[in-house]
Write an enzyme that holds these catalytic residues in place. Structure first.
Site, PDB file in Angstrom:
ATOM      1  N   LYS A  88      -6.749   3.335  -3.554  1.00 54.21           N
ATOM      2  CA  LYS A  88      -7.143   3.374  -2.141  1.00 54.21           C
ATOM      3  C   LYS A  88      -7.298   4.815  -1.703  1.00 54.21           C
ATOM      4  O   LYS A  88      -6.503   5.676  -2.095  1.00 54.21           O
ATOM      5  CB  LYS A  88      -6.064   2.646  -1.321  1.00 54.21           C
ATOM      6  CG  LYS A  88      -6.237   2.683   0.178  1.00 54.21           C
ATOM      7  CD  LYS A  88      -5.164   1.821   0.877  1.00 54.21           C
ATOM      8  CE  LYS A  88      -5.131   2.059   2.383  1.00 54.21           C
ATOM      9  NZ  LYS A  88      -4.041   1.318   3.048  1.00 54.21           N
ATOM     10  N   LYS A 111     -10.122   0.331  -2.573  1.00 57.81           N
ATOM     11  CA  LYS A 111     -10.049   0.149  -1.127  1.00 57.81           C
ATOM     12  C   LYS A 111     -10.302   1.465  -0.400  1.00 57.81           C
ATOM     13  O   LYS A 111      -9.433   2.333  -0.375  1.00 57.81           O
ATOM     14  CB  LYS A 111      -8.677  -0.407  -0.736  1.00 57.81           C
ATOM     15  CG  LYS A 111      -8.484  -0.555   0.787  1.00 57.81           C
ATOM     16  CD  LYS A 111      -7.129  -1.154   1.130  1.00 57.81           C
ATOM     17  CE  LYS A 111      -6.875  -1.105   2.648  1.00 57.81           C
ATOM     18  NZ  LYS A 111      -5.522  -1.591   2.997  1.00 57.81           N
ATOM     19  N   ASP A 153       0.870  -1.191   0.000  1.00 59.65           N
ATOM     20  CA  ASP A 153       0.000   0.000   0.000  1.00 59.65           C
ATOM     21  C   ASP A 153       0.898   1.229   0.000  1.00 59.65           C
ATOM     22  O   ASP A 153       1.411   1.645   1.041  1.00 59.65           O
ATOM     23  CB  ASP A 153      -0.894   0.007   1.247  1.00 59.65           C
ATOM     24  CG  ASP A 153      -1.992  -1.061   1.181  1.00 59.65           C
ATOM     25  OD1 ASP A 153      -1.804  -2.082   0.477  1.00 59.65           O
ATOM     26  OD2 ASP A 153      -3.032  -0.861   1.836  1.00 59.65           O
TER      27      ASP A 153
END
Lengths: 476, 286, 345
Positions: free
Chosen positions: C245, C281, C177
């Site tokens: 995300k 996400k 991430d």
């Protein structure tokens, strides 16, 4: 495994519908003088909900007399006292909004999410808004001490039964008029429940009278010589008949009639929001909306993309049980309306427009119509000119802003229009050129008690809502 | 004083900025209050009315699209021009209405002042008739008045000039265009006013003036599908009812006739009668 | 989908054979869009040519989707789906191996009283905790996700960010991430952001030819406008993001329904244009079952079935899991649960 939404029905038991209702005249429910009744059915199931009285001309006369009698005291009340009655009504509507929302969805067929999230909040807000005007009329811009007109005869449609009642009764009462209101034949129940709200609020007898019936009841109310003010929302055809009826009298008249609004999408529009606006514009309330964006005017250069996106979005619309909280499109209000929609759609096909609807399973009982769009529509097609008043969108194209304006204005109607563009100067230019009473720019079908609503040309005259809405009920 | 023979005026209609004769070729005799012949006025026909509507419609876009400041200046210019021809109008009004010179002068003065009054309204009416509406959501919401369109104006029968001005000026100052049917018996001040309008920067077609029989000209105007509103000031009760009925066919805005004291403060009623309220919503967000 | 890209890439629209963003074929699809990322000017023109976003309309749509009523069987399905989509996260300075192991145990067996409760999708930790987590999760099938690239601020030199990434991948991270350089994005240096994502993606590669999946964090709360969110979504997808995300969870405004909806729409449009499937996400601030279900409804009605799996939608959350478990217990027992009946991690 898929994410199928399980049924999420709103409870029917929160509303207690009596097997029959009389006319609400002078604070009492009473049968029609000739005893006539008619049935009101739920359009989603064809179940008979109740039996209501069919008011004849004698009953109309009784109601007008009751309103006349009540007028003297009501109009003499200090504005602040009238305001408090209206505030009470607003509060009781809020308290009973769940019950009223269910009732409205049962009688009208509209999805509960709309009656709950749109109709009822707007109903309460309308009473709140006009309550506050009752003691401020000297400051409304109509000169000192503007006076009420007297008895208002009000005839409302079936598409937003309680909201249209609020639009009529709230300003009338705030300004000191008394009313005789006739709800639509197919949706009388919420108005009769409103009579009970008047009772709970302690409203003096005769200030609000509710008479149920068909078109003939409405016609005799409008024609009654002791009615000082006529307010009508409904079809342009009936609106014209009313205008003829009141010709040569002193009756003040306001009309909110039909429309064939253009929803104009430019190539620089915020596409996803435009798609939502188009869907909301034509499929809100099954398209039973006078200001519905029933003509999509799309700039040719984005036509393909927009239509792809629109169809994709239409495929997610959930048609079915109005009481299911996840229903987006409910039932068509009546067999008669369904027949009219069907006839116009058939005319659209016969005239060569291309019909499209998403795969959509419709319930077997009740009156239903799948969300539909027509492409290849020209200005000459009936579906581009006549109000369908159903979930049917006609798609036309344009090349330049001038052409968009020309096509948008090329109609005897002029109620509303939509503009979708990210360019501010173009938006204002368009808003200026469009001949319509309400312009929604980068939005559609928004309503607010503070915002005047009403049409140009054959869409009617006068405004409801806002400071402007007071004028219809004052001797100015 | 002298034997000189005066030059008589041929009165004509005023349509689209031009001065045509009636297409019908008809005229009718106009007399003073004592029955003396004053002039022959054109006896307009239904076709003249139709042509006037076409001219008014054609002028509507430009006139309604002009700035309010510009329209105000044009109306003020009318007052200026009238002031210069005050004597002519005093004498025409005196003849037409059988008034003394001083009473006629009062009427003309009031009419000139009325143009000034309405001229000033051009860029103010939106501020009193419009509103910013505080809706319960993230939207900019504004209501503003717009002109209704083409207005058929039946000028008052009894007040040939002050009454006439009092019905024309409020209709056109906001951007409407007008088809005016003059006082039937006293059309000459109105036909002369056309000459003033033509020289006052009023665009052709904004005001169109027809003389003739009200009962003949009004019904086609009331029924005309391209007329948006009608002022029934010059109609009697019976005619008014039938005109209002005809006007319902395309839902014209109708201003019913009533007892009006044309010398009184006019207020804003006529100004507001031929306006539509347009409300514009726009989201506010980044 | 808009004209500006859809029509230019019409051949792809007409043959939308879906390929996953992490698959080999995706590179070829992205290569077909190489002209819009050819240089700074081209990239800027493309991103600024995307359709605008009307904030009020977007928020209204997200709010309306939030009114869907998900009951009974649908709710049970949604709860289990949501649990299976959680990236159970601990990103604290005070993280210890003990804390991480406890979280992993919870992820494997969220409800000790009910073994039918699904396991979570991944455990999300700082790079130095990857090895610990990997060991704790061994054989469970749960992924280890590691934040990287100088999380959360992203304020470090590129070589440091790449080293951070390689380190996490080497330690066994299945997913990375990364945070983007918001400063570069807000100052208009789009190509710099684009290149950085590409380089981090390269750093996700393992010696055996496989690669950790790359989630690109925008920190939408700092980008502020919805127009920026749409642009950065496209930018990241063009650069090869496997997931996009919303947030780090470390700033005042984290995932919101409108921002997530907008990213879902960008993913939908990107898929329509290229055929490449990218995941989404939302992270930070999603604490209740009710909220989670609203997000699933958005996925369902925007992207549909293919995205309703942990492969393509994740929740970055920590406290959400216990609320889902309590609601799950309520559904199975008919009585309301309490915090003493779920485990604290």
């Amino acid at each position: 495994m898929t994410f199928d939404y399980a049924p999420a029905p709103e409870s029917r038991s929160v509303v207690d519908i009596a097997p029959s209702y009389g006319l609400f005249i002078d604070g009492e429910f009473a049968p029609a003088s000739d005893g006539k009744v008619f049935k009101t059915v739920s359009p989603s199931s064809e179940e008979v909900l109740s039996e209501v009285a069919q008011a004849g001309s004698d009953d109309v006369d009784r109601a007008v007399k009751a309103a006349r009698k009540a007028f003297e005291k009501w109009s003499a009340l200090p504005g602040a006292e009238r305001a408090k009655y209206l505030f009470r009504i607003a509060r009781i509507i809020q308290e009973r909004s769940r019950e009223l929302a269910v009732l409205e969805s049962l009688d009208n067929g509209k999805p509960i999410c709309e009656s709950r999230d749109a109709d009822l909040p707007l109903v309460a807000a309308h009473f709140f808004y006009y309550a506050g005007w009752a003691d401020k009329l000297d400051h409304a811009g109509y000169g000192p001490n503007p006076r009420p007109l007297g008895v208002a005869g009000q005839v409302i449609p079936w598409n937003f039964p309680l909201l249209m009642l609020a639009w009529k009764i709230a300003p009338a009462l705030a300004t000191g008029n008394t009313v005789v209101l006739k709800p639509a034949e197919t949706t009388p129940l919420s108005a009769l429940f409103f009579a009970d709200i008047c009772r709970q609020a302690g409203l003096p007898k005769g200030v609000v009278n509710i008479i149920t019936g068909d078109g003939s009841t409405g016609a005799s109310l409008v024609a009654h010589p002791d009615v000082n003010k006529v307010a009508f929302t409904g079809s342009t055809e009936v609106g014209k008949a009313i205008a003829r009826t009141v010709a040569g009298t002193d009756k003040k008249v306001t009309l909110e009639l039909g429309g064939k609004a253009a929803n104009i999408v430019f190539d620089d529009a915020p596409i996803d929001q435009a798609v939502e606006g188009i869907v909301n514009g034509i499929f809100f309330n099954q398209g039973h909306v006078c200001c519905a964006g029933s003509r999509l005017l799309v700039q040719e250069s984005v036509q393909d993309e927009l239509l792809d996106a629109l169809k994709r979005r239409m495929a997610t619309l959930r048609v079915g049980d109005p009481l299911d909280k996840n229903t987006d499109i409910g039932a068509i209000n009546s067999a008669e309306q369904l027949a009219r929609i069907t006839a116009l759609v058939e005319a659209g096909e016969a005239e060569g427009a291309e019909r499209w609807a998403p795969a959509c399973e419709l319930p077997s009982a009740g009156y239903w119509f799948a969300p539909t769009l027509f492409t290849g529509v020209t200005q000459a097609h009936r579906i581009a000119r006549e109000e369908i008043f159903g979930p049917v969108l006609s798609v036309l194209t344009f090349r330049t802003p001038e052409e968009a304006v020309e096509k948008a204005n090329n109609t005897p109607y002029g109620l509303s229009a939509g503009i979708w563009t990210e360019k501010g100067s173009r938006m204002l230019w368009m808003a200026n050129k469009l001949r319509a009473g309400v312009i929604w720019s980068n939005t559609f079908n928004k309503f607010d008690p503070a915002s005047p609503f009403g049409g140009y040309k054959e869409s009617g005259s006068g405004r409801e809502g806002g400071r402007h809405g007071l004028e219809a009920y004052l001797n100015v | 004083m002298s034997d000189r023979l005066s030059v008589l005026k041929t009165y004509k209609l005023y349509v689209g900025g031009k001065f045509p004769r009636s297409e019908s070729g008809r005229v009718y005799e106009v007399t003073d209050a004592k029955g003396n012949w004053l002039a022959n006025a054109p006896l307009s026909s239904r076709k003249d009315a139709r042509d006037a509507v076409v001219a008014a419609r054609k002028a509507f876009g430009g006139w309604s699209g002009a700035t309010a400041y510009n329209r105000g200046q044009v109306l003020y210019r009318v007052a200026e021009m009238l002031e210069g021809r005050r004597d002519q109008f005093v004498s025409e009004v005196a003849d037409a209405e059988g008034l003394s010179k001083s009473k006629a002068a009062a009427q003309v003065d009031a009419a000139i002042d009325r143009w000034v009054w309405y001229a000033g309204w051009s860029d103010k009416v939106a501020q009193i008739a419009g509103s910013a509406n505080p809706v319960a959501g993230p939207y900019f919401n504004l209501s503003a008045p717009e002109p209704t369109g083409v207005v058929a104006v039946l000028a008052p029968q009894e007040s040939s000039f002050l009454g006439l001005v009092s019905v024309i000026a409020p209709a056109v100052v906001t951007g409407n265009t007008a088809v005016v049917v003059t006082s039937e018996g006293a059309p000459l001040p109105a036909l002369s006013l056309a000459e003033v309008l033509a020289t006052s920067d009023v665009p052709g077609g904004v005001v169109n003036i027809l003389s003739g029989r009200t009962a003949e000209l009004a019904p086609p105007l009331a029924a005309h599908q391209d007329v948006n509103a009608i002022d029934l000031a010059g109609a009697d009760a019976e005619l008014a009812k039938s005109l209002e009925t005809a006007a319902a066919d395309n839902l014209k805005r109708v201003l019913r006739p009533g007892r009006v004291d044309w010398t009184a403060d006019p207020g804003t009623d006529r100004l507001l009668a031929f306006l539509e309220t347009k409300t514009v919503w726009h989201p506010m967000g980044v | 989908m808009t004209l500006r890209y859809a029509r230019r890439y019409a051949p792809l629209v007409t043959m939308p054979i879906t390929v996953p963003a992490y698959g080999k074929e995706a590179a070829g699809r992205l290569a077909s869009m190489a002209d819009v990322t050819a240089d700074d000017g081209a990239l800027r023109r493309f991103l600024h040519g995307l359709p605008g976003v009307d904030a009020v309309g977007l928020q209204a749509r997200a709010a309306t989707l939030g009114t869907r009523s998900i009951k009974t069987t649908a709710k049970a399905y949604a709860i289990d789906l949501a649990i299976s989509m959680i990236d159970l996260t601990t990103l604290e300075g005070a993280d210890t191996p003990g804390k991480v192991r406890a979280l992993c145990a919870k992820g494997v067996s969220p409800d000790p009283t009910d073994r039918t409760a699904p396991k979570v999708a991944a455990i999300c930790v700082y790079p130095d905790m990857v090895a610990t987590a990997k060991e704790a999760l061994n054989g469970s099938g749960i992924h280890v996700a590691s934040v990287a690239t100088a999380f959360p601020a992203g304020r470090a030199a590129l070589p440091v960010k790449l080293a951070d990434t390689r380190d996490a991948v080497a330690a066994g991270a299945d997913e990375i991430d990364m945070v983007i350089d918001r400063g570069a994005f807000l100052s208009g240096r789009y190509m710099s952001v684009f290149e950085e994502i590409k380089k981090v993606k390269e750093a996700c590669a393992r010696p055996d030819g496989s690669a950790a999946h790359l989630k690109v964090i925008f920190e939408t709360g700092e980008l502020q406008t919805y127009d920026n969110v749409r642009r950065v979504s496209w930018l990241a997808m063009l650069a090869g993001a496997d997931f996009i995300k919303t947030s780090t969870g470390k700033v005042a405004v984290n995932a919101t329904p409108p921002v997530t909806l907008l990213m879902l729409e960008a993913v939908r449009d990107f898929h329509a244009a290229t055929g490449v499937q990218v995941g989404v996400k939302p992270a930070g601030g999603i604490r209740t079952t009710k909220d989670a279900i609203k997000y699933l409804v958005m996925v369902n009605e925007t992207l549909g079935e293919p995205w309703l799996t942990a492969d393509w939608f994740r929740f970055g959350a920590s406290s959400l899991l216990n609320d889902l478990l309590m609601q799950r217990q309520k559904l199975s027992t008919g009585r309301y649960s309490g915090p003493d009946y779920v485990t604290v991690d």
